[in-house]
Design an enzyme around this catalytic site. Structure first.
Site, PDB file in Angstrom:
ATOM      1  NE  ARG A   1      -3.268  -0.273   2.988  1.00 32.42           N
ATOM      2  CZ  ARG A   1      -3.016  -0.542   4.282  1.00 32.42           C
ATOM      3  NH1 ARG A   1      -2.403   0.347   5.048  1.00 32.42           N
ATOM      4  NH2 ARG A   1      -3.359  -1.692   4.806  1.00 32.42           N
TER       5      ARG A   1
ATOM      6  CE1 TYR B   1     -14.199  16.881 -13.685  1.00 30.41           C
ATOM      7  CE2 TYR B   1     -13.819  16.080 -11.461  1.00 30.41           C
ATOM      8  CZ  TYR B   1     -14.094  15.834 -12.791  1.00 30.41           C
ATOM      9  OH  TYR B   1     -14.234  14.538 -13.209  1.00 30.41           O
TER      10      TYR B   1
HETATM   11  C1  LIG Z   1     -11.046  14.769 -14.625  1.00 31.42           C
HETATM   12  C2  LIG Z   1     -10.767  15.760 -13.571  1.00 31.42           C
HETATM   13  C3  LIG Z   1     -10.737  15.394 -12.235  1.00 31.42           C
HETATM   14  C4  LIG Z   1     -11.074  14.002 -11.779  1.00 31.42           C
HETATM   15  O1  LIG Z   1     -10.199  13.054 -12.257  1.00 31.42           O
HETATM   16  P1  LIG Z   1     -10.659  11.512 -12.384  1.00 31.42           P
HETATM   17  O2  LIG Z   1      -9.389  10.791 -12.607  1.00 31.42           O
HETATM   18  O3  LIG Z   1     -11.602  11.457 -13.537  1.00 31.42           O
HETATM   19  O4  LIG Z   1     -11.310  11.155 -11.090  1.00 31.42           O
HETATM   20  C5  LIG Z   1     -10.427  16.347 -11.297  1.00 31.42           C
HETATM   21  N1  LIG Z   1     -10.168  17.616 -11.657  1.00 31.42           N
HETATM   22  C6  LIG Z   1     -10.193  18.005 -12.935  1.00 31.42           C
HETATM   23  C7  LIG Z   1      -9.884  19.413 -13.265  1.00 31.42           C
HETATM   24  C8  LIG Z   1     -10.493  17.103 -13.936  1.00 31.42           C
HETATM   25  O5  LIG Z   1     -10.532  17.504 -15.199  1.00 31.42           O
END
Ligand SMILES: *Cc1c(COP(=O)(O)O)cnc(C)c1O
Length: 390
Positions: free
Chosen positions: A55, A108
């Site tokens: 881990r 986001y």
């Molecule tokens: C896609 C994205 C995330 C999340 O990433 P995942 O790997 O899809 O969980 C977080 N922040 C931004 C700005 C993103 O574009």
């Protein structure tokens, strides 16, 4: 050293590569020790870049963690199963019940949902702030404000934040600053040089670059690394060695991919600016963008992701536009080699602390590595479909 060269060298210490070019792919849960004193030593170090328990990572993970630190400038890097986990992991490492969080209004969308649902339930209060607030963030501070979260350019709407100005204020009050730095990838800006404490990457996007792995990183400066590291360990966050290996492979071509994404996206953005149906193109590298001056100061380039707003468009017209594309696929995520398109009918519904000045629908594009002429032909046909629809 140039960024492009750093991308080639990062995380490729001899101890990780042996006689090969790439770091070893080491899958492990149990790490076995030869002597009791080695076991004791590893226990004391608790996997701080020495194998201790799966881990805590293997050489494959350590190589990726080192690479991200070399590129972004952090003191340490924690790995997560995806970008969203890196966001929640970073926030939960520095916030507890009774604390107050300042969150950028253009964040986001799933990060916003995390604040409004999970953090709220834990007794952590979120205040959203205008992405253009800059040093004005000082007026929103409370005695219990413990973290300021930034994301620049903003999700969908691409507002540019004054990151150094906000970090300056935060530092005066001992408030941790967390930046979702996914848009810039590890090479288009220097988050720690700008004063950020924690920098997050959804490695899922440009680092992996091929739309086939979910992975997140959060890097911290010297002061905040011990807490971030211990907390992410306690929460059980980890990533597979195969995914870390794939991310390392993606890093090697990041600069050349980005260069093509950037060039084609600018061609498409300039082309869209000439279209009569388009109200505005939201791309921070365009001189007409309101955040352009700060963008030029803080970023060394742009990528394939930007948005544009139509003067008007019904649901049917937007459907006609985005359905039937030859190359732009309809879908979320971005940062892969392929072009993508999504539509948002009313962005104002996703904002509570800033006024969205446009009424038409917003279309977000990810410009992939197809030849740009084919993408322009795809968009020309899309506008024809839109104009033929009532
Ligand atoms: C896609 C994205 C995330 C999340 O990433 P995942 O790997 O899809 O969980 C977080 N922040 C931004 C700005 C993103 O574009």
């Amino acid at each position: 050293m140039h960024k492009n060269t750093k991308l080639i060298d990062a995380g490729r210490a001899k101890k990780y590569t042996g006689y090969a070019v790439n770091p070893h792919l080491v899958r492990a849960s149990t790490i076995v020790f030869d002597t009791f004193s080695e076991l004791k030593q590893a226990t004391l170090q608790r996997g701080n870049r020495v194998p201790f328990y799966g881990r805590r990572g293997t050489d494959t993970h350590f190589a990726l963690q080192e690479a991200i630190c070399e590129l972004e400038g952090g003191a340490g890097c924690a790995l997560y199963p995806c970008g969203a986990a890196a966001v929640s992991g970073a926030l939960l490492a520095f916030l507890q019940s009774g604390d107050h969080l300042l969150m950028v209004d253009s964040v986001y969308e799933p990060t916003r949902a995390l604040c409004d649902k999970l953090l709220k339930g834990l007794g952590i209060e979120t205040t959203y702030y205008d992405p253009q607030i800059g040093a004005g963030i000082a007026t929103l501070l409370r005695p219990n404000t413990k973290a300021i979260f930034l994301e620049s350019p903003g999700s969908l709407s691409l507002e540019i934040q004054d990151i150094p100005a906000i970090c300056d204020i935060a530092r005066q009050y001992n408030i941790v600053t967390i930046l979702d730095n996914t848009w810039a990838s590890p090479i288009l800006c220097q988050p720690f040089a700008m004063g950020v404490d924690i920098s997050i990457q959804a490695a899922t996007k440009y680092i992996v670059g091929h739309s086939d792995v979910m992975l997140g990183t959060a890097s911290a400066n010297e002061q905040h690394w011990p807490r971030l590291r211990e907390h992410s360990y306690l929460m059980g966050y980890c990533a597979s060695a195969d995914d870390a290996y794939t991310a390392l492979r993606g890093l090697r071509t990041l600069a050349v991919r980005l260069q093509q994404h950037q060039q084609s996206a600018l061609t498409v953005a300039n082309w869209l600016q000439q279209r009569p149906e388009v109200e505005t193109v939201l791309h921070p590298a365009l001189p007409t963008h309101p955040g352009h001056a700060i963008f030029r100061r803080d970023f060394s380039g742009s990528n394939g992701l930007f948005s544009f707003v139509l003067k008007q468009g019904s649901q049917q017209q937007v459907e006609a536009f985005i359905e039937g594309m030859a190359h732009f696929k309809m879908g979320f995520s971005w940062g892969g080699f392929e072009s993508l398109i999504t539509a948002t009918m009313q962005l104002q519904k996703l904002r509570t602390a800033s006024r969205w000045p446009y009424s038409g629908p917003l279309l977000r594009l990810h410009i992939g590595l197809e030849h740009v002429d084919d993408l322009l032909a795809d968009l020309t046909a899309a506008f024809e479909r839109l104009n033929q629809t009532k």
